[in-house]
Each structure stands twice: as structure tokens, then as C-alpha cells.
Motif scaffolding. Structure first.
Motif, PDB file in Angstrom:
ATOM      1  N   ILE A  23       0.833  -1.076  -0.085  1.00  0.00           N
ATOM      2  CA  ILE A  23      -0.143  -0.046   0.050  1.00  0.00           C
ATOM      3  C   ILE A  23       0.882   1.347  -0.065  1.00  0.00           C
ATOM      4  N   ILE A  24       1.909   1.260   0.850  1.00  0.00           N
ATOM      5  CA  ILE A  24       2.743   2.526   0.790  1.00  0.00           C
ATOM      6  C   ILE A  24       3.592   2.757  -0.307  1.00  0.00           C
ATOM      7  N   MET A  25       3.977   1.675  -1.009  1.00  0.00           N
ATOM      8  CA  MET A  25       5.087   1.994  -2.004  1.00  0.00           C
ATOM      9  C   MET A  25       4.260   2.046  -3.304  1.00  0.00           C
ATOM     10  N   VAL A  26       3.450   1.167  -3.529  1.00  0.00           N
ATOM     11  CA  VAL A  26       2.540   1.447  -4.871  1.00  0.00           C
ATOM     12  C   VAL A  26       1.600   2.542  -4.594  1.00  0.00           C
ATOM     13  N   GLY A  27       1.028   2.682  -3.585  1.00  0.00           N
ATOM     14  CA  GLY A  27       0.092   4.023  -3.295  1.00  0.00           C
ATOM     15  C   GLY A  27       0.874   5.361  -3.671  1.00  0.00           C
ATOM     16  N   LYS A  28       2.193   5.287  -3.111  1.00  0.00           N
ATOM     17  CA  LYS A  28       2.856   6.398  -3.117  1.00  0.00           C
ATOM     18  C   LYS A  28       2.969   6.812  -4.751  1.00  0.00           C
ATOM     19  N   GLN A  29       3.607   5.744  -5.466  1.00  0.00           N
ATOM     20  CA  GLN A  29       3.991   5.817  -6.975  1.00  0.00           C
ATOM     21  C   GLN A  29       2.706   6.260  -7.716  1.00  0.00           C
ATOM     22  N   LEU A  30       1.814   5.664  -7.134  1.00  0.00           N
ATOM     23  CA  LEU A  30       0.358   6.246  -8.006  1.00  0.00           C
ATOM     24  C   LEU A  30       0.144   7.629  -7.905  1.00  0.00           C
ATOM     25  N   ILE A  31       0.138   8.045  -6.690  1.00  0.00           N
ATOM     26  CA  ILE A  31      -0.179   9.366  -6.508  1.00  0.00           C
ATOM     27  C   ILE A  31       0.771  10.121  -6.695  1.00  0.00           C
ATOM     28  N   ASN A  32       2.149  10.070  -6.868  1.00  0.00           N
ATOM     29  CA  ASN A  32       3.237  10.818  -7.444  1.00  0.00           C
ATOM     30  C   ASN A  32       3.013  11.004  -8.916  1.00  0.00           C
ATOM     31  N   ASN A  33       2.611   9.741  -9.623  1.00  0.00           N
ATOM     32  CA  ASN A  33       2.357  10.093 -11.078  1.00  0.00           C
ATOM     33  C   ASN A  33       1.148  10.581 -11.300  1.00  0.00           C
ATOM     34  N   VAL A  34       0.311  10.719 -10.513  1.00  0.00           N
ATOM     35  CA  VAL A  34      -1.119  11.440 -10.871  1.00  0.00           C
ATOM     36  C   VAL A  34      -0.642  13.019 -10.587  1.00  0.00           C
ATOM     37  N   GLN A  35       0.205  13.316  -9.437  1.00  0.00           N
ATOM     38  CA  GLN A  35       0.488  14.755  -9.435  1.00  0.00           C
ATOM     39  C   GLN A  35       1.383  15.273 -10.286  1.00  0.00           C
ATOM     40  N   GLU A  36       2.363  14.382 -10.894  1.00  0.00           N
ATOM     41  CA  GLU A  36       3.368  14.920 -12.010  1.00  0.00           C
ATOM     42  C   GLU A  36       2.559  15.057 -13.420  1.00  0.00           C
ATOM     43  N   GLN A  89      12.202   4.771  -3.209  1.00  0.00           N
ATOM     44  CA  GLN A  89      11.747   3.301  -3.871  1.00  0.00           C
ATOM     45  C   GLN A  89      12.953   2.307  -3.781  1.00  0.00           C
ATOM     46  N   PHE A  90      14.007   2.674  -4.143  1.00  0.00           N
ATOM     47  CA  PHE A  90      15.328   1.963  -4.049  1.00  0.00           C
ATOM     48  C   PHE A  90      15.489   1.131  -2.423  1.00  0.00           C
ATOM     49  N   GLY A  91      14.811   2.037  -1.777  1.00  0.00           N
ATOM     50  CA  GLY A  91      15.151   1.371  -0.152  1.00  0.00           C
ATOM     51  C   GLY A  91      13.875   0.434  -0.143  1.00  0.00           C
ATOM     52  N   PHE A  92      12.672   0.419  -0.683  1.00  0.00           N
ATOM     53  CA  PHE A  92      11.554  -0.459  -0.420  1.00  0.00           C
ATOM     54  C   PHE A  92      12.146  -1.651  -1.119  1.00  0.00           C
ATOM     55  N   ILE A  93      12.575  -1.678  -2.209  1.00  0.00           N
ATOM     56  CA  ILE A  93      13.050  -2.918  -2.935  1.00  0.00           C
ATOM     57  C   ILE A  93      14.214  -3.429  -2.547  1.00  0.00           C
ATOM     58  N   THR A  94      14.829  -3.068  -1.584  1.00  0.00           N
ATOM     59  CA  THR A  94      15.958  -3.849  -1.185  1.00  0.00           C
ATOM     60  C   THR A  94      15.939  -3.850   0.382  1.00  0.00           C
ATOM     61  N   ILE A  95      15.434  -3.065   1.430  1.00  0.00           N
ATOM     62  CA  ILE A  95      15.571  -3.249   2.632  1.00  0.00           C
ATOM     63  C   ILE A  95      14.518  -4.178   3.178  1.00  0.00           C
ATOM     64  N   PHE A  96      13.211  -4.460   2.607  1.00  0.00           N
ATOM     65  CA  PHE A  96      12.013  -5.040   2.808  1.00  0.00           C
ATOM     66  C   PHE A  96      11.891  -6.196   1.849  1.00  0.00           C
ATOM     67  N   PRO A 123       8.518  -9.800  -2.391  1.00  0.00           N
ATOM     68  CA  PRO A 123       9.301 -10.015  -3.612  1.00  0.00           C
ATOM     69  C   PRO A 123       8.749  -9.621  -4.822  1.00  0.00           C
ATOM     70  N   LEU A 124       7.728  -8.886  -4.807  1.00  0.00           N
ATOM     71  CA  LEU A 124       7.065  -8.366  -6.070  1.00  0.00           C
ATOM     72  C   LEU A 124       7.538  -6.885  -5.891  1.00  0.00           C
ATOM     73  N   ALA A 125       8.304  -6.356  -5.112  1.00  0.00           N
ATOM     74  CA  ALA A 125       8.339  -4.790  -5.133  1.00  0.00           C
ATOM     75  C   ALA A 125       9.248  -4.483  -6.274  1.00  0.00           C
ATOM     76  N   PRO A 126      10.442  -5.304  -6.822  1.00  0.00           N
ATOM     77  CA  PRO A 126      11.121  -4.802  -7.737  1.00  0.00           C
ATOM     78  C   PRO A 126      10.151  -4.904  -9.275  1.00  0.00           C
ATOM     79  N   LEU A 127       9.129  -5.827  -9.228  1.00  0.00           N
ATOM     80  CA  LEU A 127       8.169  -5.644 -10.349  1.00  0.00           C
ATOM     81  C   LEU A 127       7.475  -4.591 -10.657  1.00  0.00           C
ATOM     82  N   PHE A 128       6.844  -4.073  -9.604  1.00  0.00           N
ATOM     83  CA  PHE A 128       6.189  -2.790  -9.326  1.00  0.00           C
ATOM     84  C   PHE A 128       6.980  -1.498  -9.460  1.00  0.00           C
ATOM     85  N   ALA A 129       8.342  -1.527  -9.141  1.00  0.00           N
ATOM     86  CA  ALA A 129       9.397  -0.508  -9.283  1.00  0.00           C
ATOM     87  C   ALA A 129       9.394  -0.460 -10.822  1.00  0.00           C
ATOM     88  N   LEU A 130       9.720  -1.528 -11.409  1.00  0.00           N
ATOM     89  CA  LEU A 130       9.954  -1.499 -12.978  1.00  0.00           C
ATOM     90  C   LEU A 130       8.820  -1.042 -13.611  1.00  0.00           C
TER      91      LEU A 130
END
Length: 736
Positions: free
Chosen positions: A468-481, A533-540, A545-552
Motif C-alpha cells: 500500500i505504501i510503495m504502490v500507493g505513493k507511486q500512483l499518487i506521485n504519477n497523478v500529481q506529476e 523506492q530503492f529502499g523499499f525494494i532492497t530493505i524489505f 518479492p514483487l517490489a522490483p516488479l512494481f518499481a519496474l
């Protein structure tokens, strides 16, 4: 020419083409040293060797040639290519930054120099001017009539071959980006493209690990078939007892993220992160040399306008010898120390309040998914507060140059955002459910019972939070941009229309069209989004394990969004030189090392991997009876729900069993072994992979040799004169 001459004496690597002058024809040597299509894409070279068609490559018109270059010297001007035509001596981007426009505007005094009334930046801050920016080179829209690709202006080339959505699978024209926007912005897009390309193998491996969890979870029927065999104690004061079979679906879902494959993926991502950074060093060195900024340093950087306006005294600069605004160093250091204390207190007090609020208000009253959504809203809100506070603290610290200011601001905001975004996942991963106690002896804080993990366990809650935090943040940022630049541009058009009134021309001038665009606010927000985003796909990554896919997927969109903003919606920023991505690389390195430690603890204490492994070794390889073994009975004097069960390795009196201490030793041993093995391999990778490619080192040596030869003052004539003088002196001495 005076400004040009002054600039040439103090600036290195101005990217002028150098040809080697000797007895041969200069033209032939010039042509032999030109590399018209220097291929910097590793994937393109690999596919070419394998004879596989490369759909990502595309021929972009007017690509700059690559030549051997050296530092520009005014006295050696005749040795540089194109010196006869001074109008085309420098590119338009270089003229913006160097001596034609920006240098004059930034250094011209409009009032009393002793009061630091110097430069257009100061006038902008005082409100004397509303904007100052270099103009775009024409419109980005393609002409209505058909034209040859070579006839397009630079902005149209970038729009057609880069900023359009249909080009999402093509290589970025980095040379064109650098030529139009400068090295600093080009390096950002080079890093973003390189990072996105490296996400592809991580996303593939992570997806395979997730799919393997789906296959293995099909056979997890022990809990589902338990019926009413396991009556579980309440998870909170207001909760009721429940049966273990009720969490059948959650158990299968949790096994998607908690199986032996996640251990492999954690190790893989640790190696991936460090290898990615090592190869980015090589890529960065190659680009810095290719763009002639490898030896660039921010020398003689001017004081910031805010610093110049607020500095109390004027002192002589020991480097330049020119009087500049001065702020006492001791006072600045004391302010930095005070600001650091404010940051620490702010972070600690807020996060204590935040954890208490989330743990005891939301626990048991709102579903985990709902609380995660509320958590995301609070994170985004506090992010704005943090950024505003960091900006005020950094201004108060009175940093002299813009580079010092930017580094201090980046560090503060990242510390804020690190705590803001990662504190709740850290809490769920390492603290939630650790201090619950047991029936008749529950742990409390301020009179409230400590929060326990949900019925499905802490790992599935962590996966929900990360998603929710990672994907939600990405969606909100893209809408804002996507939306905010259009809203700001609409306001700019209204403002310009009010200013011009009835004087608006039928054919708008270039400055009017560019004034309607949005002011470029730099790359800080872009870098911050990607680094978090790099922190989310490496630290946790062990929990998601799907974090890199959503980041890509996000980054494929992010590249074109940012490209469209810079080409179509932003005013053209002043070109800035850079040889790397600055302090962001240090932050990425710190995150990659932190990820090793975090994943080791996550696998050891949050995952069920080690308890299952130890049970298989000691009791049953097929895990028969494992669920019953992990459940303890409530003490007999627990009268609310006698003989209810809870997850812990305790006896009937609440004391830890021998298996608990054996498991604790295994967990600590795993952490030590995991960290030592991974860090040893990481150091080996760092040692094996050189920061500068061997081919680039040879090219640099060749370039230095040619530059030394080409800039020599009539070397052969000088040697001949010296030989003649020696012979003449010998003849005179013999005759005497």
C-alpha cells in the motif's frame, strides 16, 4: 571577448573539438579520431554479438559526434576545431551557462556591491523580476508540413524521439539530452534509465520466487483441516477467542511471502544492489569522460543570493582575492548543531506519538488494510511538513554556496523521509508482537496492552503495508506529476494574459510562450522519489518479492513523464555541469548496506523459515505436527478462556522452553553467517569490478597524449632551433 577570455582562464573541459596537428593533413587526422556513433549501451553490444535484432535502438538525427578533447586555452585557440567561426564556437547550452547570458546576469551589480546587490538571482528573490530563464529553441510540436528529420530543432527531436509515450521501449538519446539540458539533467536520466534496466532481472527473479510460493502454498492444509482443534486466546482486551482454522486463507496468502525462496531472493537482492552500484560507477565514469566533465569541480562557486543578502559582513575570498559576503564559521557551526538537535527531537517525538496512535487507536478497530491506507495519508502529509521544516533549517544555517546548501537540504529531507516512510514497516517487522507477554502476564504501555500481530502473522501485515505504501505513493506521485504541471501552466497563462492585456500579439513571441510554462524546480523531488523506492525494494524485499516488479512498471512510466515535463511543460532550466549524481550515490550505498542487515533480521525473527528448519532437523522432515508444536497453552489460572492457545515456545507456566533458546541461538548464528557471507562477497565484487573500465583508461591516456602533442607550441620547430643554436655555438668555439 573579454568575458570569453576570463572564462577560458578559470574553466576546464569546455568541450571543444581538438585535432592533432603535425606534418600530415589535419583533416585526415580529425576524421580518423571522430566516432560518429559511440555505443554506450551494454545491452545493444550484447544483442549485436548474439545477432539478435534490437528493437530498443533507434537512429536519432543530429547526434553529436565524439572527438578527442582537452581543456580549452585561449592562447591555443587555433589548435581547436572550428575556431574560425566564433558564432558556433560554443553550443547554445554552453552559452547559457558560460559567458553569453547567465554569467553576465549572475555577476552584474545593480546597486551597491558592498551590500551584495549583485546578480539576477537576488533580483528574483526581491521580486524585481518575476522570472529569468533561457529560451527553448522553438516549439516542440512537429511542423504541419513534412520535413526531413535533420531539419527538426533540438526540442522537436527530443519530443519526437524521447518524450512521447510510444517511445517507452526505446533507448534514451542521452547525447541529445545533454546537449539541450546540460550534464546534470542528462546524468539524472542516464541513472534513471540504468536503474530501470537493472530492475528487469530483479523483477523476473522476484516474480519467479512469488510464483514458487503460490505453488508451495497449495499443500498447506494442516491449519485448514484443524477445525475446532485449536482455540486461540484473544488478541486484544476487547477481542474474543477464535479458531485456528479461521485463518486458512491468510496462512496460504502469508506463505506466498514466507518460504525458502525468499531467503534466496534476499541474498540475490543484496548482491544485486551492490553490483548495480558498482556498474553504475563504471557507467558514470564513461559518461563523464564522454561528456568532458570528468575533471569538473565546483571551483570558485558564487555565494547564494540568500547568503549574500543576509551575510552581516564582507571578507576577502582567499582563493579569488575578491571581497564577498561573509558569515562567521563558528556561528554557522553552532546553527548546524542546533538544527541537528531540532531534527532529532522532531523525529523522535513525532514517531513516538505516531506509533502510540497507530498501535492503540487503530489496533482491533480498523482492518489492517484500512489502517495502512490511513498510514499512507499521514506519511504524505507529514512529508510536506518535514520538507518545509528542513528548508527553513537549511536556510537558517547560512551555507555559502548552492552546492553546500543542496547537500545539507538533501541530507535533512532524506533523514525525515526515511523515518517517515520506513518507521511503520520497521515497527511491524521488528517490534510488533515482540513484547506482548502471555496470558495472565501481558505487557502494557501507559496502561494499554501491547499490540500483537494479526491472526495471519506479522509478515503478511508487513507485505500489506509495503504494497500500500510503495504502490500507493507511486500512483499518487504519477497523478500529481501529470496534473499539477497542467494546472500551474493554466495559471501562468492567465497571469500573462492579465499583464499583456490588449497588447498581446497575434503571433506570440518565444519568451511569451516559454513564460506560460511551469518553472523547473530541479531534480530533488525526482531523485528523492527514486531513492525511497530503492529502499523499499532492497530493505524489505524478503517480505515483498514483487517490489522490483512494481518499481519496474512505475519507472517505465516515470521516464516518459519526466521527459514530457522537461521538454513540453517546463521552462528550459539553466544548464549545469556535473560529473556524478552527487550525494545521492552515497545515500544509495548506505541503503544497500542497511538492506543486508535488515533482511538478515527479517528472515531470522519475523519469518517462520528458521523455526520450520529447526523443527525439520529435530523432529519431522515433513513438518507433521509443526502447528501444534508452535502453540503454547495458557496458564491454568487464566480463567477467561481456559486452555486456549497462543503462538509461543513456552510451557504451561509461561516459561520459555529449551526449543526457544535453541532457536534463538540458530537465529543469531544465521544473522552473523548471513551478514559475513554477503558482505564478504560484496567486498569481492567491489574489488573485482573496477570503477573505471580498462578500455576507458586506455582512451583517457591516449587523449592526454594527443592533447599534449597538439597543444605544443611548434615543438618540431623549437627542437630544430635548439639543435641549430647548439651547432652554431660549437662552430664558434672551434673557430676560436
Amino acid at each position: 571577448m573579454k568575458t570569453c577570455r576570463n572564462f577560458s582562464l578559470r574553466t576546464k573541459n569546455v568541450h571543444l573539438m581538438l585535432f592533432y596537428s603535425d606534418r600530415r593533413s589535419p583533416v585526415s587526422v580529425f576524421v580518423s579520431q571522430a566516432q560518429q556513433h559511440l555505443d554506450l549501451n551494454t545491452s545493444a553490444r550484447v544483442l549485436s554479438k548474439l545477432c539478435i535484432p534490437n528493437v530498443m535502438t533507434e537512429s536519432v538525427p543530429n547526434r553529436p559526434l565524439d572527438y578527442y578533447t582537452c581543456a580549452f586555452r585561449k592562447s591555443k585557440m587555433s589548435r581547436f576545431l572550428g575556431w574560425e567561426d566564433q558564432d558556433t564556437y560554443f553550443t547554445n547550452t554552453q552559452r547559457h551557462l558560460l559567458f553569453q547570458v547567465y554569467e553576465i546576469l549572475a555577476r552584474t551589480a545593480y546597486g551597491k556591491r558592498k551590500k551584495a546587490e549583485v546578480g539576477v538571482d537576488r533580483l528574483l528573490n526581491e521580486g524585481a523580476y518575476t522570472a529569468a530563464f533561457p529560451l527553448h529553441e522553438g516549439p516542440f510540436q512537429l511542423p504541419k508540413h513534412e520535413v526531413k528529420p535533420d531539419e527538426l530543432n533540438q526540442r522537436q527531436v527530443l519530443y519526437y524521439y524521447w518524450a512521447r509515450w510510444c517511445k517507452w521501449y526505446k533507448y534514451q538519446p542521452l547525447d541529445h539530452i545533454r546537449e539541450y539540458f546540460g550534464e546534470k539533467i542528462a546524468l539524472y536520466f542516464a541513472w534513471l534509465g540504468f536503474y530501470t534496466a537493472w530492475l528487469l532481472p530483479a523483477a523476473v527473479v522476484g516474480t519467479l520466487v512469488f510464483v514458487s510460493g503460490v505453488i508451495m502454498s497449495v499443500n498447506r492444509e494442516e491449519i485448514c483441516n484443524s477445525g475446532a482443534s485449536y482455540t486461540m486466546c484473544p488478541l486484544c482486551k476487547t477481542c474474543k477467542a477464535w479458531n485456528m482454522s479461521e485463518i486458512c486463507t491468510l496462512t496460504k496468502l502469508g506463505y506466498l511471502f514466507d518460504h525458502p525462496g525468499t531467503v534466496f531472493f534476499s541474498v540475490f537482492m543484496s548482491f544485486w544492489a551492490v553490483t548495480f552500484l558498482e556498474y553504475w560507477k563504471r557507467k558514470m565514469a564513461t559518461l563523464a569522460h564522454h561528456w568532458d566533465c570528468m575533471d569538473f569541480h565546483e571551483e570558485e562557486e558564487r555565494p547564494r543570493p540568500e547568503f549574500a543578502a543576509m551575510a552581516p559582513t564582507m571578507e576577502q575570498n582567499p582563493v579569488t582575492g575578491v571581497k564577498e559576503p561573509y558569515f562567521p564559521e563558528k556561528t554557522r557551526l553552532s546553527r548546524m548543531f542546533t538544527g541537528s538537535m531540532v531534527i532529532i527531537m522532531m523525529v523522535r517525538l513525532f514517531k513516538i506519538f505516531y506509533i502510540l496512535y497507530c498501535c492503540f487507536v487503530f489496533a482491533g478497530t480498523i482492518a489492517n488494510i484500512s489502517s495502512s491506507i490511513v498510514n499512507l495519508g499521514l506519511i504524505l502529509l507529514m512529508g510536506q511538513v518535514y520538507t518545509a521544516l528542513a528548508e527553513q533549517l537549511t536556510k537558517w544555517e547560512m551555507h555559502r554556496t548552492q552546492t553546500q546548501y543542496d547537500n545539507a537540504f538533501i541530507f535533512k529531507v532524506f533523514i525525515f523521509q526515511f523515518v517517515n516512510f520506513y518507521s511503520s514497516p520497521f515497527y511491524v517487522a521488528f517490534f510488533k508482537g515482540r513484547f506482548v507477554g502471555y496470558p495472565t502476564n501481558y505487557g502494557t504501555l501507559f496502561g494499554m496492552r501491547n499490540e500483537d500481530c494479526g491472526a495471519g502473522g506479522c509478515l503478511i501485515e508487513l507485505a500489506q503495508q509495503l504494497f500500500i505504501i510503495m504502490v500507493g505513493k507511486q500512483l499518487i506521485n504519477n497523478v500529481q506529476e501529470f496534473i499539477l504541471p497542467k494546472v500551474k501552466a493554466w495559471r501562468q497563462k492567465r497571469t500573462l494574459a492579465k499583464v499583456l492585456g490588449g497588447k498581446a500579439s497575434h503571433e506570440p513571441r518565444r519568451w511569451e510562450e516559454d513564460y506560460k510554462l511551469v518553472e523547473c524546480e530541479g531534480l530533488f523531488e525526482e531523485y528523492l522519489e527514486m531513492v525511497l523506492q530503492f529502499g523499499f525494494i532492497t530493505i524489505f524485499v524478503a517480505a515483498f518479492p514483487l517490489a522490483p516488479l512494481f518499481a519496474l512498471l512505475n519507472n517505465w512510466v516515470e521516464i516518459r513523464l519526466d521527459a514530457h515535463k522537461f521538454v513540453c511543460e517546463y521552462r528550459r532550466p539553466v544548464a549545469e555541469r556535473a560529473q556524478n549524481i552527487g550525494v545521492w550515490f552515497n545515500i544509495l550505498e548506505a541503503l544497500s548496506h542497511l538492506s543486508v542487515i535488515a533482511n538478515a533480521f527479517l528472515i531470522a525473527f519475523t519469518s517462520d523459515f528458521l523455526p520450520r528448519l529447526l523443527y525439520q532437523y529435530k523432529f519431522d522432515n515433513d513438518l507433521n505436527g509443526y502447528v501444534n508444536f508452535t502453540l503454547a497453552y495458557a496458564p491454568l489460572n487464566y480463567t477467561e478462556y481456559p486452555m486456549c492457545r497462543y503462538k509461543a515456545f513456552r510451557d504451561n507456566n509461561g516459561n520459555y522452553t529449551l526449543f526457544y533458546w535453541e532457536l534463538l541461538a540458530v537465529r543469531l548464528g544465521f544473522i552473523i553467517a548471513f551478514e559475513h557471507v554477503v558482505f564478504f562477497v560484496l567486498r569481492a565484487i567491489d574489488w573485482i569490478v573496477p570503477d573505471v573500465p580498462e578500455s576507458l583508461e586506455l582512451k583517457m591516456k591516449r587523449e592526454r597524449y594527443l592533447a599534449k602533442q597538439a597543444l605544443a607550441e611548434n615543438q618540431e620547430a623549437l627542437l630544430w632551433a635548439q639543435s641549430c643554436s647548439q651547432l652554431w655555438g660549437l662552430f664558434i668555439s672551434v673557430s676560436h
